[in-house]
Structure formats: C-alpha cells, structure tokens
Design a protein around this motif. Structure first.
Motif, mmCIF file in Angstrom:
data_model
loop_
_atom_site.group_PDB
_atom_site.id
_atom_site.type_symbol
_atom_site.label_atom_id
_atom_site.label_comp_id
_atom_site.label_asym_id
_atom_site.label_seq_id
_atom_site.Cartn_x
_atom_site.Cartn_y
_atom_site.Cartn_z
ATOM 1 N N PRO A 205 -28.037 11.101 47.415
ATOM 2 C CA PRO A 205 -28.118 11.509 46.010
ATOM 3 C C PRO A 205 -27.246 12.749 45.784
ATOM 4 O O PRO A 205 -27.043 13.537 46.707
ATOM 5 C CB PRO A 205 -29.591 11.855 45.796
ATOM 6 N N ARG A 206 -26.781 12.883 44.579
ATOM 7 C CA ARG A 206 -25.876 13.995 44.244
ATOM 8 C C ARG A 206 -26.490 15.359 44.589
ATOM 9 O O ARG A 206 -25.796 16.259 45.058
ATOM 10 C CB ARG A 206 -25.551 13.909 42.744
ATOM 11 N N LYS A 207 -27.793 15.469 44.344
ATOM 12 C CA LYS A 207 -28.445 16.767 44.567
ATOM 13 C C LYS A 207 -28.315 17.197 46.031
ATOM 14 O O LYS A 207 -28.065 18.363 46.317
ATOM 15 C CB LYS A 207 -29.923 16.638 44.181
ATOM 16 N N LEU A 208 -28.486 16.256 46.945
ATOM 17 C CA LEU A 208 -28.370 16.601 48.360
ATOM 18 C C LEU A 208 -26.929 16.931 48.738
ATOM 19 O O LEU A 208 -26.675 17.796 49.574
ATOM 20 C CB LEU A 208 -28.892 15.463 49.240
ATOM 21 N N LEU A 210 -24.761 18.261 46.745
ATOM 22 C CA LEU A 210 -24.502 19.581 46.170
ATOM 23 C C LEU A 210 -25.142 20.688 47.015
ATOM 24 O O LEU A 210 -24.499 21.690 47.344
ATOM 25 C CB LEU A 210 -25.066 19.597 44.735
ATOM 26 N N GLU A 211 -26.392 20.489 47.384
ATOM 27 C CA GLU A 211 -27.125 21.571 48.029
ATOM 28 C C GLU A 211 -26.871 21.663 49.541
ATOM 29 O O GLU A 211 -26.885 22.745 50.101
ATOM 30 C CB GLU A 211 -28.635 21.393 47.787
ATOM 31 N N ARG A 212 -26.664 20.520 50.187
ATOM 32 C CA ARG A 212 -26.610 20.541 51.650
ATOM 33 C C ARG A 212 -25.199 20.312 52.215
ATOM 34 O O ARG A 212 -24.862 20.838 53.276
ATOM 35 C CB ARG A 212 -27.545 19.465 52.220
ATOM 36 N N GLN B 12 -39.382 12.371 41.139
ATOM 37 C CA GLN B 12 -39.101 13.168 42.332
ATOM 38 C C GLN B 12 -38.406 12.335 43.408
ATOM 39 O O GLN B 12 -37.535 12.823 44.123
ATOM 40 C CB GLN B 12 -40.396 13.774 42.887
ATOM 41 N N GLU B 15 -34.825 12.125 42.709
ATOM 42 C CA GLU B 15 -34.127 13.374 43.068
ATOM 43 C C GLU B 15 -33.939 13.495 44.579
ATOM 44 O O GLU B 15 -33.311 14.425 45.054
ATOM 45 C CB GLU B 15 -34.939 14.581 42.583
ATOM 46 N N ASN B 17 -36.483 14.120 46.525
ATOM 47 C CA ASN B 17 -37.361 15.230 46.900
ATOM 48 C C ASN B 17 -38.652 14.697 47.534
ATOM 49 O O ASN B 17 -39.670 14.531 46.866
ATOM 50 C CB ASN B 17 -37.660 16.095 45.669
ATOM 51 N N HIS B 63 -32.400 7.360 49.217
ATOM 52 C CA HIS B 63 -33.580 7.084 48.392
ATOM 53 C C HIS B 63 -34.493 6.084 49.100
ATOM 54 O O HIS B 63 -35.705 6.264 49.161
ATOM 55 C CB HIS B 63 -33.157 6.490 47.039
#
Lengths: 339, 226
Positions: A205-208, A210-212, B12, B15, B17, B63
C-alpha cells in the motif's frame, strides 16, 4: 543526433531530435548468436557479442546490461536454474530463515563471479559501442534486493511483521547497493535501470511505501553518482511514481503497459523522463501491423512530450520474437511523421 | 452494507494497519468475545475485501497478507477462549491438503489460503513448498481429503502440476480426489488450468475457499475415497 547524443539530451533535460527507442533485448542477443544461456549469463564476452548483434541489426538507442535479477541471488550464494529460452531463475532462495542474513557476507564486486560478469559485460559493451549508443546498467533497489535472498513471500512477511529485522536487513544491504551502482557507472553505464520489484502497488500500500521505503530509498539514491531510471518490472507502477520522482538522482521511470502516460505526466510534472509502454514480453504474439498500431498510439499520445522514450516495458522481449516486430518498433519513431 | 465496526476494520485494513485492526477486534472482544468477532466482523469484512480484490480495487499482496495475519490472530484468540471456557471446539468440515508444487517456493498465496480455510473451519494439512506429486496424493488418502489445493507462481513450475494430475488419475482417483490449482500464473494464463489438468481454480485466496467447498461437494457426488 546519434543514439548517445539523443539519450544524453533527454537525460539532461534537453530536447532530442526524436524520441529515443528502448527495447529490452538483453536476452534476445543470445538468440542472435546462438549462445547457450548458461554461457550467455556467465561469460561477459558472450553477452557482449550478443549485444553487438543487437546493436548491428536493430540499432536501439540503449543497450542493456544482463537483465537477470537472479544473478544477484547468485552473487549472495544462491543457485540458479537455466532454461532454453528465458533468463535464469532462482533454484532455491539463499536464505530459508530471514534472520540468517547475519550469516551472509556481502558479495565482493571485485571477486564475486556474478558481479564481475555483470560489470565486465558493461565494460566491454561500453568500449565497443559507447561512442554511439548508451549502455544501461541494471541493478536492484535496496528495498527489492532482499527478494533475491529469501523470495518475495518471506521478505514481505519480514517487512510487514518483523519491522526491526527488516530495518536491520535494509541497513546491511544499503551500502552494497550504493557501492555496486557506482561501480556500474565507473564501468561505463550511462544510467542504471532499477527494477522496483517490491515497491509496486501490487505488493505494498502507498502508506507503507511512503513511511517505510522512501526513507531507505532516499538514503540509498543520495549516494549514487549518476542517473537512475526506475523500472516497473511488469506490474502497474504509475500510482507511486510521484513519490519516487522526488528521490535524489531519479531521472526517469519506465511505465507498465497498463499505466497511463497522461495520468503519470500530470502527477509528476514535465521534467521526469517517461519510458514505455509496449508490452515487451508479449510482443512475439503481435503482427507487424499490430506493432505499428501500438507504437503509433503511444507516439501520437506523446507527440508533444520531449522527455519520453518509446520502449518495451517489463522483462525481456521473448527470444522467439520475429525480427520484423523489433524492426517495426525501432522504425516507428522515424515513421511517425509520415503517418 | 457493512456495520460501523465492520467499516472501521475494513478502513484500517485498507491502510495496511494491522495493529489498528487488532486493537478494534480486541476492543470488541472485551464485550462480546472473540468467537463472535469471526462471524460479525472478520467474515463480512473479508467477504467485502475479497470482492474488492476481485474487482481490482487498489489492493496489494500486503493487504492480503495482513488480512491473513489478522485471521490467524483471531483464530488463536478463539482457541484460547474455548480453552478458558472449556467449550468444545467447533467441528471441522473436513481435512484438506495444500502445498506448492515441485520446484515452487512461492508460499505466500498458499499460506493465505491456509489461513482462510482454517477460519472457515477446515482442517488444513499444509505440506509446504516443493512438494512431489506422490506426497500430495499419499497425504490426501491418509487424511481422507477430497481436495488437493496446489499452488504455483511461475509457469515453468506450474507445469509440474501435470505430474500430480497423472498421479491422481493413475491411482484411479480422478473425480473423487479433486485438484484445485492456483497462483498468479493462472490469472495471467487462463488456459493453464486445462494445460495442467486442474479441476478448478480461483482468482484469489478468498474465492478459493468458496471454490474448494464446491469441489468437495462435487467429490461427494462422484463416490468415496478408497
């Protein structure tokens, strides 16, 4: 302009006389010389002879170093399986337990046979063709490189669920990446193509990302001494290119055949070099007419875009692709104004 | 239509998460126990998740793997809960044999499938990577599995499934021992299922659970295992 001048122009943000053409004919050279693939992927002279034929017959603007990422697995101690008509694959991952990376030594670029093979291949190609054509090195980015050590599934598990270990692995491998890429430049690579096998929307995912991943990539790319072009590896890539475009020394990105040039250009601005996006691994299925149509569609879409390279995306063009198809791709950039 | 808690969990999960999803489930379990979280949260969320995956709506391998990990966590919690409450574990639907075919080491899809089958109350016998045809069939007969689910990622490895097809047929088990095949290469090569002799395939681990339940039913109509 010759190929070298044309590529130098687009890599330095200047306008070329026409779109350069990039075709992944790394494997194809073996077919042209009839070289067995075990030899082709271990003897730099055999590889360079194959590329000499590629250059003579098809005159692409870029000659690629061996496009076989499992060679990196081999350099860390892995074994390869060879085929008659495709690049080698990993027979068995080097690491069955990710934490055992502590037991591995980083390969020595001066003595490791796989690395010596790759750098010598570039050196020979550069010495023979470097005045007319651009030679591209091929390496793996540090976040994707662990795939070659333990396989995608184990690296993904480690990355997702063993964050400390993943950080340790990346910290261990990062200096090797920087040293190796700089060696490729010293050997004569004009740019280094980096297949981003891990940081794609199909994997993360984009969030990972970006963050990692981005902090690691920023640290890694900051130390390299030449332009990097990011490669889609055969999966859609566009949704993350806006992130990667901000990284040091990233001059371009090769789009997947499912990515949109228009959308990507809108996201990344005018300066990033965009390449692609003919479906390289399937072009042995096309007719010449279909090939010309596919090229025409892309070229017309990009006709006002100076920072664009028509090319095949993904892994190698299959070894059984009729030469007429490859010629049709190469000639399309000359013919576009007649269409 | 997903409930409020289901939507929160799904958001979540999208995301990536995992910790936040587990926190939501733990919070739920304080009042309503983990076993109700399976039917009231996980199953509907995974169903919606599978549909989105099928429609190609921005889901990644991560995911899927995170979803698998959450399913694994919830299963462990359910087992702990059953032990604490001295309750009889829910009856399994049957034994299933899964594994990656000879020469294939891409275990991600297989492991996800295993977790989703377990959460659907199947007893899974996971033979791991690089499994020979005769090992699959021997195990299936030993545990009375009517379906073998075999996975391969690469085309060259997937062709080894032909050996498993022959092994099943040579032992006279065709039909009663169903062969489910899966892995990324079966999506990119739709004709591969015929080439390797599979009895069925699905586009992802979520859909595979439905497929295997159908194949099990088909097997029961065709006879008994020896």
């Amino acid at each position: 302009m010759n190929s070298k001048e044309r590529m130098t122009a687009v890599l330095s943000g200047k306008h070329p006389d026409r779109s350069p053409v990039s075709m992944n004919l790394a494997l194809y050279g073996a077919g042209l010389t009839g070289c067995p693939l075990v030899e082709y992927y271990s003897d730099p002279e055999a590889y360079a002879l194959g590329q000499e034929q590629v250059s003579r017959i098809f005159q692409p603007d870029i000659l690629f170093a061996p496009f076989a990422m499992p060679l990196y697995a081999q350099s860390f101690g892995g074994t390869l399986r060879f085929y008659k008509d495709q690049p080698p694959n990993i027979k068995k991952p080097v690491l069955s337990v990710p934490d055992d990376f502590h037991l591995l030594a980083l390969p020595d670029p001066d003595n490791n046979p796989s690395l010596v093979y790759m750098r010598r291949a570039i050196r020979i190609m550069g010495s023979r063709h470097g005045n007319e054509v651009v030679v591209a090195g091929v390496a793996m980015d540090p976040v994707s490189l662990p795939i070659m050590l333990m396989g995608l599934d184990k690296w993904l598990q480690t990355f997702l669920f063993e964050e400390t270990m993943a950080t340790d692995i990346l910290g261990w491998i990062l200096p090797f990446f920087r040293e190796w890429v700089n060696i490729l430049f010293e050997e004569g690579a004009s740019f280094v193509a980096l297949p981003m096998a891990f940081t794609t929307p199909a994997i993360l995912p984009r969030k990972l990302v970006l963050e990692r991943c981005m902090p690691v990539l920023k640290q890694a790319f900051d130390g390299v001494k030449g332009p990097l072009i990011l490669h889609s590896t055969g999966a859609p890539f566009s949704p993350f290119i806006d992130l990667f475009a901000t990284l040091p020394n990233v001059k371009g990105a090769e789009l997947n055949c499912k990515d949109s040039f228009q959308d990507t250009r809108a996201n990344v601005g005018e300066q990033l070099l965009l390449m692609g996006n003919l479906e390289g691994p399937n072009c042995n299925q096309w007719s010449v007419k279909q090939t010309r149509e596919k090229c025409k569609t892309i070229l017309q879409d990009r006709k006002d875009d100076p920072f664009f390279i028509l090319g095949t995306s993904g892994p190698d063009i299959p070894i059984d692709t009729p030469p007429a198809i490859i010629h049709a791709i190469g000639r399309s950039v000359e013919d576009v104004n007649k269409w | 239509m997903l409930s409020d808690i289901q939507q929160k969990v799904l958001a979540q999960l999208m995301e990536g998460n995992r910790v936040a999803v587990i926190d939501l489930i733990d919070e739920w379990a304080v009042q309503k126990q983990y076993r109700t979280a399976v039917s009231e949260i996980l199953e509907p969320v995974l169903h919606e998740f599978g549909e989105r995956w099928y429609r190609g709506e921005g889901l990644s391998l991560s995911h899927g793997y995170i979803a698998g990990k959450i399913a694994e966590y919830l299963m462990e919690k359910c087992l702990e809960e059953e032990e604490q409450n001295d309750a009889a574990p829910r009856k399994k639907k049957g034994n299933l044999v899964i594994g990656n075919i000879e020469d294939d080491y891409h275990s991600l899809g297989r492991m996800m499938l295993g977790r989703f089958l377990e959460i659907s109350h199947w007893q899974v016998h996971d033979l791991g990577n690089d499994v020979l045809a005769e090992e699959f069939v021997d195990k299936a007969l030993e545990v009375r599995s009517r379906v073998i689910a075999v996975s391969a990622m690469m085309y060259t490895n997937a062709l080894n499934i032909q050996k498993l097809r022959r092994e099943i047929d040579d032992r006279g088990l065709g039909g009663v021992l169903q062969l489910a095949v899966g892995g990324a290469v079966f999506i990119t090569r739709p004709n591969l299922i015929r080439e390797v002799g599979g009895d069925g395939t699905a586009v992802n681990a979520f859909k595979s659970v439905e497929l295997i339940e159908r194949m099990w039913q088909t097997s029961t109509t065709l006879g008994e295992l020896p």
